[in-house]
Design an enzyme around this catalytic site. Structure first.
Site, mmCIF file in Angstrom:
data_model
loop_
_atom_site.group_PDB
_atom_site.id
_atom_site.type_symbol
_atom_site.label_atom_id
_atom_site.label_comp_id
_atom_site.label_asym_id
_atom_site.label_seq_id
_atom_site.Cartn_x
_atom_site.Cartn_y
_atom_site.Cartn_z
ATOM 1 N N THR A 285 -42.124 1.864 1.661
ATOM 2 C CA THR A 285 -41.949 1.300 3.377
ATOM 3 C C THR A 285 -43.408 0.439 3.176
ATOM 4 O O THR A 285 -44.107 0.667 2.730
ATOM 5 C CB THR A 285 -42.444 2.657 4.180
ATOM 6 O OG1 THR A 285 -41.320 3.480 4.207
ATOM 7 C CG2 THR A 285 -42.795 2.089 5.593
ATOM 8 N N PHE A 287 -46.085 -1.435 5.461
ATOM 9 C CA PHE A 287 -46.924 -1.424 6.598
ATOM 10 C C PHE A 287 -47.638 -2.566 7.038
ATOM 11 O O PHE A 287 -48.079 -3.314 5.807
ATOM 12 C CB PHE A 287 -47.632 -0.290 6.606
ATOM 13 C CG PHE A 287 -47.207 1.323 6.319
ATOM 14 C CD1 PHE A 287 -46.797 1.963 7.756
ATOM 15 C CD2 PHE A 287 -46.462 1.620 5.307
ATOM 16 C CE1 PHE A 287 -46.277 3.250 7.483
ATOM 17 C CE2 PHE A 287 -46.057 2.885 5.044
ATOM 18 C CZ PHE A 287 -46.003 3.778 6.202
#
Length: 402
Positions: A285, A287
């Site tokens: 992921t 960010f």
């Protein structure tokens, strides 16, 4: 000082700032510049988003997934509901955990400035909190209930930074956060790549074979389909993964597990029944770190620049927009489009068959170059020639640690 030209963006129309467009135009000598051949005037800064501009943008209406309600946990009939008779005496004391901020809490800040305060969306133990601690190991993390709250916490000086997920290697982009960029005036100052390892959590003494239901965020459940199907359990959606772990810990339901991080297991006193249960091991992921002020771009390390723009209608216009980067050997690492909500359709007169309707889009691009490099400045000046709107969201160092 570098000989390259770099516009230093200032926050405009901030509720705590006295700077606006008129102030900066009357105080041009106070604007920082790097010397060089390329000159950018205040009108260009305004169009790029470094100064406040009226976008005519109506607020996008964002619909969040509904969180699990307490009424959903009343009985267990094999369809994801629970029976009070199965609740044990396991009740972990979670009173020490910080309460997530809501929109009504955004009044004043009690921070003493001793450490960086970073807001994130979710409950303590969320992957977003782990990303914040990866970026700022000694920071004070502040959980928030909604993405909108994360943005406002920074704008109202309740926190210093915000971190929010923007894309996942399996689930794709988080479109809500792209829409929020245009509703707020924060700057991207960094990125974090976090490897996601999902774990199956349960109460102490429980085996995974004893589970009848599993709670988690819909994306986490989807990423662990093989394990869920193997256990033949009922899945129940929750607001986030850490919230699922919190429900299992506070309710003390022995035949219910949660899919969350190992950090969530430690936070809520749960046991890890299985590790790395996601279908694909390469689950990352990305960010973004947001702040009120931009960072000064440099050339000492790899940088990435994020922009958003709209284009005039016409043939090959998108090709021309992408060509300004290709002509200067600038690599594009991300392209995303989102519809313009204030004017979703453009009507163009056709020949004898009436009018033709087209969707109007915002285009988001990440390109691998620093705004301190002349090639990046020339590319944006070239793009500006045929774009209706152009804004630099941020220039920041690339995270290569994942």
């Amino acid at each position: 000082m570098s000989s390259n030209v770099v516009p230093i963006c200032f926050p405009a129309n901030h509720p705590h700032s006295k700077w606006g467009i008129s102030h900066l135009l009357q105080n041009k000598n106070r604007i920082c510049w790097f010397s060089g051949d390329f000159r950018i005037n205040a009108a260009t800064l305004k169009k790029w988003g470094c100064l406040s501009a009226n976008l005519g943008q109506s607020k996008p209406q964002l619909e969040d997934d509904k969180p699990l309600k307490p009424s959903d946990l009343d009985s267990n009939s094999g369809d994801g509901r629970f029976d009070d008779s199965q609740i044990t005496n396991f009740h972990k004391d979670l009173s020490y955990l910080p309460k997530p901020l809501s929109l009504t809490d955004l009044v004043s800040s009690n921070s003493d400035g001793s450490k960086v305060r970073v807001a994130y969306k979710g409950a303590p133990g969320a992957y977003s909190e782990a990303a914040a601690l990866k970026a700022y190991p000694k920071c004070e993390t502040v959980p928030c209930e909604e993405f909108e709250t994360v943005f406002k916490a920074v704008e109202l000086w309740l926190v210093d930074k915000a971190i929010l997920q923007i894309e996942n290697s399996v689930a794709g982009s988080v479109h809500k956060n792209y829409d929020l960029f245009l509703r707020h005036r924060l700057h991207i100052v960094g990125e974090v790549q976090l490897i996601v390892d999902h774990c199956l959590l349960g109460l102490p003494g429980v085996r995974k074979e004893d589970l009848k239901s599993v709670l988690s965020h819909p994306q986490a459940l989807d990423q662990c389909k093989m394990m869920v199907n193997e256990l033949n359990v009922v899945t129940v959606n929750t607001e986030d993964t850490a919230g699922a772990a919190k429900i299992v810990a506070t309710k003390g339901i022995r035949d219910t597990g949660a899919i969350a991080s190992s950090r969530a297991a430690e936070t809520y006193g749960l046991h890890i029944l299985s590790k790395k249960i996601q279908d694909g091991l390469d689950n990352v992921t990305r960010f973004l770190i947001l702040a009120r002020e931009p960072v000064i771009p440099g050339t000492d390390k790899p940088h990435k620049t994020s922009i958003v723009f709209t284009l005039e209608e016409g043939p090959r216009v998108l090709f021309k927009a992408l060509a300004v980067f290709a002509l200067r050997d600038i690599n594009l690492s991300k392209i995303e489009s989102r519809p313009q909500r204030n004017r979703p359709l453009r009507i163009v007169d056709g020949s004898n068959k009436g009018s033709v309707k087209y969707f109007d889009y915002f285009f988001y691009i990440d390109f691998e170059a620093s705004m301190a490099e002349p090639r990046a400045q020339y590319a944006l000046r070239h793009l500006q020639e045929f774009s209706c709107f152009l804004r630099v969201l941020g220039c920041y160092p690339v995270d290569t640690s994942a």
